[in-house]
Scaffold this active site. Structure first.
Site, PDB file in Angstrom:
ATOM      1  N   LYS A 167       0.905  -1.271   0.066  1.00  0.00           N
ATOM      2  CA  LYS A 167       0.074   0.046  -0.053  1.00  0.00           C
ATOM      3  C   LYS A 167       0.832   1.119  -0.139  1.00  0.00           C
ATOM      4  O   LYS A 167       2.034   1.239   0.201  1.00  0.00           O
ATOM      5  CB  LYS A 167      -0.949  -0.082   1.229  1.00  0.00           C
ATOM      6  CG  LYS A 167      -0.405  -0.031   2.573  1.00  0.00           C
ATOM      7  CD  LYS A 167      -1.326  -0.351   3.766  1.00  0.00           C
ATOM      8  CE  LYS A 167      -0.523  -0.315   4.878  1.00  0.00           C
ATOM      9  NZ  LYS A 167      -1.406   0.465   5.809  1.00  0.00           N
ATOM     10  N   ARG A 182      -9.907   0.170  15.142  1.00  0.00           N
ATOM     11  CA  ARG A 182      -9.972   0.992  13.834  1.00  0.00           C
ATOM     12  C   ARG A 182     -10.857   0.555  12.758  1.00  0.00           C
ATOM     13  O   ARG A 182     -11.788   1.053  12.625  1.00  0.00           O
ATOM     14  CB  ARG A 182      -8.402   0.923  13.369  1.00  0.00           C
ATOM     15  CG  ARG A 182      -8.131   1.871  12.173  1.00  0.00           C
ATOM     16  CD  ARG A 182      -6.768   1.723  11.829  1.00  0.00           C
ATOM     17  NE  ARG A 182      -6.179   0.510  11.367  1.00  0.00           N
ATOM     18  CZ  ARG A 182      -4.998   0.327  10.667  1.00  0.00           C
ATOM     19  NH1 ARG A 182      -4.032   1.236  10.631  1.00  0.00           N
ATOM     20  NH2 ARG A 182      -4.567  -0.868  10.435  1.00  0.00           N
ATOM     21  N   HIS A 190      -5.711  -7.308  13.205  1.00  0.00           N
ATOM     22  CA  HIS A 190      -4.320  -6.539  13.255  1.00  0.00           C
ATOM     23  C   HIS A 190      -3.972  -6.372  14.695  1.00  0.00           C
ATOM     24  O   HIS A 190      -4.476  -5.615  15.520  1.00  0.00           O
ATOM     25  CB  HIS A 190      -4.915  -5.207  12.563  1.00  0.00           C
ATOM     26  CG  HIS A 190      -3.628  -4.495  11.983  1.00  0.00           C
ATOM     27  ND1 HIS A 190      -2.471  -5.104  11.511  1.00  0.00           N
ATOM     28  CD2 HIS A 190      -3.147  -3.140  12.337  1.00  0.00           C
ATOM     29  CE1 HIS A 190      -1.544  -3.972  11.166  1.00  0.00           C
ATOM     30  NE2 HIS A 190      -1.949  -2.933  11.633  1.00  0.00           N
ATOM     31  N   ARG A 220       0.951 -10.440   7.292  1.00  0.00           N
ATOM     32  CA  ARG A 220       0.745  -9.322   6.273  1.00  0.00           C
ATOM     33  C   ARG A 220       2.099  -8.527   6.463  1.00  0.00           C
ATOM     34  O   ARG A 220       2.211  -7.646   7.648  1.00  0.00           O
ATOM     35  CB  ARG A 220      -0.268  -8.563   6.591  1.00  0.00           C
ATOM     36  CG  ARG A 220      -1.454  -9.255   6.318  1.00  0.00           C
ATOM     37  CD  ARG A 220      -2.834  -8.350   6.383  1.00  0.00           C
ATOM     38  NE  ARG A 220      -2.869  -7.625   7.681  1.00  0.00           N
ATOM     39  CZ  ARG A 220      -3.191  -8.309   8.810  1.00  0.00           C
ATOM     40  NH1 ARG A 220      -3.624  -9.534   8.939  1.00  0.00           N
ATOM     41  NH2 ARG A 220      -3.105  -7.476   9.879  1.00  0.00           N
ATOM     42  N   TYR A 251      15.444  31.631   2.678  1.00  0.00           N
ATOM     43  CA  TYR A 251      14.560  32.466   3.406  1.00  0.00           C
ATOM     44  C   TYR A 251      14.811  32.998   4.685  1.00  0.00           C
ATOM     45  O   TYR A 251      15.150  31.848   5.579  1.00  0.00           O
ATOM     46  CB  TYR A 251      13.366  31.768   3.000  1.00  0.00           C
ATOM     47  CG  TYR A 251      12.795  31.677   1.639  1.00  0.00           C
ATOM     48  CD1 TYR A 251      12.463  32.901   1.120  1.00  0.00           C
ATOM     49  CD2 TYR A 251      12.459  30.491   0.949  1.00  0.00           C
ATOM     50  CE1 TYR A 251      11.943  32.781  -0.158  1.00  0.00           C
ATOM     51  CE2 TYR A 251      12.113  30.418  -0.096  1.00  0.00           C
ATOM     52  CZ  TYR A 251      11.859  31.709  -0.762  1.00  0.00           C
ATOM     53  OH  TYR A 251      11.415  31.396  -2.027  1.00  0.00           O
ATOM     54  N   CYS A 310      13.949  25.203   1.298  1.00  0.00           N
ATOM     55  CA  CYS A 310      12.928  25.840   0.656  1.00  0.00           C
ATOM     56  C   CYS A 310      11.887  24.582  -0.202  1.00  0.00           C
ATOM     57  O   CYS A 310      12.247  23.470   0.070  1.00  0.00           O
ATOM     58  CB  CYS A 310      13.553  26.554  -0.671  1.00  0.00           C
ATOM     59  SG  CYS A 310      14.688  27.611  -0.215  1.00  0.00           S
ATOM     60  N   MET A 311      11.172  25.079  -1.377  1.00  0.00           N
ATOM     61  CA  MET A 311      10.251  24.012  -1.697  1.00  0.00           C
ATOM     62  C   MET A 311      10.866  23.088  -2.785  1.00  0.00           C
ATOM     63  O   MET A 311      10.768  21.835  -2.734  1.00  0.00           O
ATOM     64  CB  MET A 311       9.039  25.048  -2.743  1.00  0.00           C
ATOM     65  CG  MET A 311       7.996  24.116  -3.419  1.00  0.00           C
ATOM     66  SD  MET A 311       6.744  25.017  -4.278  1.00  0.00           S
ATOM     67  CE  MET A 311       6.088  25.912  -3.279  1.00  0.00           C
ATOM     68  N   ASP A 312      12.072  23.472  -3.603  1.00  0.00           N
ATOM     69  CA  ASP A 312      12.641  22.678  -4.521  1.00  0.00           C
ATOM     70  C   ASP A 312      14.055  22.335  -3.942  1.00  0.00           C
ATOM     71  O   ASP A 312      14.733  21.843  -4.696  1.00  0.00           O
ATOM     72  CB  ASP A 312      12.456  23.385  -5.780  1.00  0.00           C
ATOM     73  CG  ASP A 312      11.109  23.885  -6.158  1.00  0.00           C
ATOM     74  OD1 ASP A 312      10.122  23.103  -5.890  1.00  0.00           O
ATOM     75  OD2 ASP A 312      10.943  25.074  -6.198  1.00  0.00           O
TER      76      ASP A 312
HETATM   77  N1  PMH Z   1      -1.818  -5.027   7.681  1.00  0.00           N
HETATM   78  C1  PMH Z   1      -2.572  -3.937   7.991  1.00  0.00           C
HETATM   79  C2  PMH Z   1      -3.873  -3.971   8.118  1.00  0.00           C
HETATM   80  C3  PMH Z   1      -1.771  -2.757   8.226  1.00  0.00           C
HETATM   81  O1  PMH Z   1      -2.529  -1.470   8.512  1.00  0.00           O
HETATM   82  C4  PMH Z   1      -0.410  -2.768   8.106  1.00  0.00           C
HETATM   83  C5  PMH Z   1       0.210  -1.692   8.188  1.00  0.00           C
HETATM   84  C6  PMH Z   1       0.190  -3.967   7.771  1.00  0.00           C
HETATM   85  C7  PMH Z   1      -0.590  -5.192   7.895  1.00  0.00           C
HETATM   86  C8  PMH Z   1       1.772  -4.035   7.699  1.00  0.00           C
HETATM   87  O2  PMH Z   1       2.395  -3.690   8.729  1.00  0.00           O
HETATM   88  P1  PMH Z   1       4.102  -3.499   8.847  1.00  0.00           P
HETATM   89  O3  PMH Z   1       4.388  -2.525   7.852  1.00  0.00           O
HETATM   90  O4  PMH Z   1       4.292  -3.180  10.094  1.00  0.00           O
HETATM   91  O5  PMH Z   1       4.581  -4.999   8.436  1.00  0.00           O
HETATM   92  N2  PMH Z   1      -0.151  -0.177   8.448  1.00  0.00           N
HETATM   93  C9  PMH Z   1       0.261   0.911   8.880  1.00  0.00           C
HETATM   94  C10 PMH Z   1      -0.412   1.766   9.170  1.00  0.00           C
HETATM   95  O6  PMH Z   1      -1.659   1.788   8.842  1.00  0.00           O
HETATM   96  N3  PMH Z   1       0.298   2.923   9.730  1.00  0.00           N
HETATM   97  O7  PMH Z   1       1.622   2.261   9.967  1.00  0.00           O
HETATM   98  C11 PMH Z   1       1.628   1.272   9.221  1.00  0.00           C
END
Ligand code: PMH
Length: 385
Positions: free
Chosen positions: A38, A132, A162, A218, A264, A311-313
């Site tokens: 993600k 969550r 999770h 995961r 700046y 700065c920005m860039d």
């Molecule tokens: N599964 C879920 C639902 C997650 O939100 C995340 C990470 C992972 C697996 C993977 O976790 P890891 O990177 O610690 O292995 N999510 C997030 C989050 O929402 N903010 O920081 C990490």
């Protein structure tokens, strides 16, 4: 090379593979790695990371958004992809069409589904303490299971939860979450459902509880070679290799004298004759403005202090001596035995390592290396790769 600016991210794909193999070998009982890509693969580039880990053996991917999953399909990724976040029910048929797995935890969501011509694959999410997303009530769980049973176009493939604190070595919540999750799994069994795929662990959970019975973990942050927390560094059973580095090249070098100010607000004043270098990266590239206070950049194997405001860039650094325009400046990574790590940047910015590569914006091209050779570049400004 299909970019024209002098700042780029380098992603070491060999390190990602090595991290994956080490985690996979550490897991017991046939548990496999679901690679979490993600947020553009935690800033590394979702498509390239996904392609590489699939080639290395990963057979399930996880993302946060349906858009991210569709983008992977468009790129040619064919393995199952789970969307971990909530997707509006009106888009479920789109997910079904792309063969994308959705997460479910609300009965109203199921009732709002329109007829799908293709079967929709679902994973039930249980909230065991993160508060969550997820089912946090047994009656709601039963309702959802019954609704799914009555809809033949729904395939309930998985169940997951999770961890909120698996990266803390001393946390009661971890055990509580595990026991709540096993209660939910028993409840599912009583309702006549045994999901093919159960998954609970994130990186921290996978590393600390390799024997936990589950089909997948995961794994995000550790795949990219970063520790889920500082305290976990002490219990890592293998070393993680940071795949991310960030580099630039000096675009201007000049000498200033005592009393001259930089950038700046004229917040930095030279006390003697000093060499100042201009580095073409700024806060629009995701390089935090507040990093100006304590930050350094490596040039020719020297730590060079960032001077004046970012700065920005662009930003400015104090050089130890005159160096040529075009000289490499490393913001994250190694030079001549010295290193600035993602963790260093995170600590100095009062944040976690996760945030740093995610923040590096799409304006910064990514280059991908295998065996130290560039195999692909990605420049989202010109939308080429
Ligand atoms: N599964 C879920 C639902 C997650 O939100 C995340 C990470 C992972 C697996 C993977 O976790 P890891 O990177 O610690 O292995 N999510 C997030 C989050 O929402 N903010 O920081 C990490």
């Amino acid at each position: 090379m299909q970019f024209y600016r002098d700042t780029w991210v380098e992603v070491n794909l060999d390190y990602i593979k090595e991290n994956y193999v080490n985690i996979q070998n550490h897991l017991q009982g046939g548990t496999k790695v679901m690679a979490i890509v993600k947020a553009n693969g935690y800033g590394h580039g979702a498509q390239q990371v996904a392609k590489h880990v699939v080639e290395s053996g990963v057979d399930y991917l996880g993302v946060a958004l349906l858009d991210e999953a569709i983008a992977l399909r468009s790129y040619g990724i064919e393995v199952p992809i789970l969307v971990l976040g909530w997707v509006a029910p009106e888009y479920a048929s789109k997910a079904a069409r792309y063969g994308i797995t959705l997460t479910v935890f609300q009965n109203e969501w199921l009732q709002a589904l329109e007829e799908t011509s293709q079967p929709l694959t679902l994973h039930l999410k249980f909230d065991t303490g993160m508060n969550r997303l997820g089912i946090n009530d047994e009656n709601e769980a039963k309702l959802i299971i019954n609704t799914i049973k009555q809809n033949p176009s729904l395939k309930l493939e998985g169940a997951f939860s999770h961890f909120a604190t698996a990266d803390e070595l001393d946390s009661e919540l971890v055990n509580q979450q595990m026991s709540r999750f096993s209660n939910y799994l028993s409840l599912m069994k009583k309702e006549g459902i045994t999901p093919e795929i159960v998954h609970f662990g994130n990186s921290a959970g996978a590393i600390r509880f390799p024997e936990y019975e589950q089909q997948y973990v995961r794994v995000g942050i550790s795949l990219y070679g970063l520790s889920p927390s500082e305290e976990m560094k002490e219990v890592l059973p293998f070393s993680l290799k940071q795949a991310f580095s960030l580099h630039s090249r000096l675009t201007h070098v000049k000498q200033i004298g005592p009393g001259d100010t930089v950038s700046y607000g004229a917040t930095y004043e030279a006390s003697e004759k000093e060499w100042i270098g201009t580095v073409p990266i700024g806060y629009a590239d995701g390089w935090p403005r507040r990093y100006a206070d304590k930050g350094h950049v490596l040039v020719e194997g020297h730590y060079c202090k960032i001077v004046g405001r970012i700065c920005m860039d662009q930003l400015l650094i104090r050089l130890p001596y005159k160096v040529d325009v075009g000289t490499k400046a490393t913001l994250v990574g190694e030079q001549k035995g010295l290193e600035i790590t993602v963790d260093d940047i995170a600590m100095q910015n009062d944040t976690i390592n996760y945030e740093i590569p995610c923040l590096i914006s799409s304006r910064v091209p990514r280059i991908y290396k295998k065996n130290n050779v560039i195999i692909e570049t990605m420049n989202q400004i010109l939308n080429n790769s």
